[in-house]
Design a protein around this motif. Sequence first.
Motif, PDB file in Angstrom:
ATOM      1  N   ASN A   1       0.776  -1.644  -0.014  1.00  0.00           N
ATOM      2  CA  ASN A   1      -0.092  -0.242  -0.462  1.00  0.00           C
ATOM      3  C   ASN A   1       1.107   1.068   0.148  1.00  0.00           C
ATOM      4  O   ASN A   1       0.331   2.879   0.865  1.00  0.00           O
ATOM      5  CB  ASN A   1      -1.153   0.143   1.164  1.00  0.00           C
TER       6      ASN A   1
ATOM      7  N   PRO B   1     -10.626   4.251  -1.791  1.00  0.00           N
ATOM      8  CA  PRO B   1     -10.540   5.909  -1.189  1.00  0.00           C
ATOM      9  C   PRO B   1     -10.539   6.759  -1.724  1.00  0.00           C
ATOM     10  O   PRO B   1     -10.406   6.659  -3.459  1.00  0.00           O
ATOM     11  CB  PRO B   1      -8.867   5.720  -0.794  1.00  0.00           C
ATOM     12  N   ASP B   2     -10.651   8.062  -1.396  1.00  0.00           N
ATOM     13  CA  ASP B   2     -10.863   9.456  -2.086  1.00  0.00           C
ATOM     14  C   ASP B   2      -9.965   9.754  -3.374  1.00  0.00           C
ATOM     15  O   ASP B   2      -9.877  10.085  -4.370  1.00  0.00           O
ATOM     16  CB  ASP B   2     -11.678  10.334  -1.749  1.00  0.00           C
ATOM     17  N   HIS B   3      -8.756   9.747  -2.662  1.00  0.00           N
ATOM     18  CA  HIS B   3      -7.095   9.782  -3.673  1.00  0.00           C
ATOM     19  C   HIS B   3      -7.268   8.718  -4.517  1.00  0.00           C
ATOM     20  O   HIS B   3      -6.756   9.155  -5.668  1.00  0.00           O
ATOM     21  CB  HIS B   3      -6.263   9.549  -2.710  1.00  0.00           C
TER      22      HIS B   3
END
Length: 244
Positions: free
Chosen positions: A56, A92-94
Motif C-alpha cells: 500500500n 478511497p477518495d485519492h
Amino acid sequence: MRLIHNMTTIAECSSADYSPANRAIKIVVIGAGGVGKTALVVRFLTRRFIGDYERNAGNLYSREVQVDGEQVSLQVQDTPGVEISNNGAVLPDHVSCFLQWADAVVLVYSVTDRRSFELVPQLHQRLSQCSSVSVGGGVGPPVVLLANKTDLLHMRCVDPQQGPLLAGTLGCAFYEVSASEGYSQVHGAFHRLCCQLAKQRPPSPAATQPAAAEKRRPKSPNMQDLKRRFKQALSAKVRIVTSV
C-alpha cells in the motif's frame, strides 16, 4: 520502447524528473491488494523483479522514455490495494482522483485470487463514473486488463478464458503476464499502451486554458442589448437633469 536511463533503483518522482519540453504520459495501476501491482511497475521500469515490497505504498514514478522515436515523460502511479468488503470495493477518495488524473488505466487481478478478478467490473464502473465527471461525459481513458501471477499454476483459480471474456465485456485490451517470471510480457503490455497514448494528439493550448478562452468569448446578444438600453436610459436621465 527503451528506457533512456540505466535504472538500478526506482524512486518516487520529483519535480526534477520532469522536462516541460517533453510530452507526459500518465498511467495509473489499480487493483486489489496483493495482486502484484508494484511488482509489475518495477518490472516494466527496471526489468527487475523484487519479491517483497512495502504494501500500500502508492508511489508515483517518473522516467524519461522513448516511444516510437519520441521522448516523453512517463508517469506511473502505483496505488494502494483496493479493499474488498461485503458491500463491494472500498475506493478511497485519492484513488478516485488518480483515475481522473490518468491518461490510461491498468486494471490488475491475480489468477490466484478469485475476489480480485470479481473486483475488476466494480473498478471499471468507478472508472467510468470518474471519467464522465472529468471529461464531461466524453470518452474515458484507454484501459488495459492484466492477469498477473500466471506462473503459479498450482494456485490458479481464475480460468484462462475468463480474462479475455471479461475484457471483451469491458471493451479493453487483455494480457496474461507473470511479473516474477519474465520481462517481455509485462513490457509488451505497457509498451503497447504507451504507443497508443503517444499517437493521440495532445490537448490544444485553448483546451488547457479555459479561463483565457472564457475572456475571449463574445458577449451574448441579449447582454449587449441590455447594456445598450441601460446606456440610453442613463443618457436620457442626464438630459432631463441638465434641462431642469
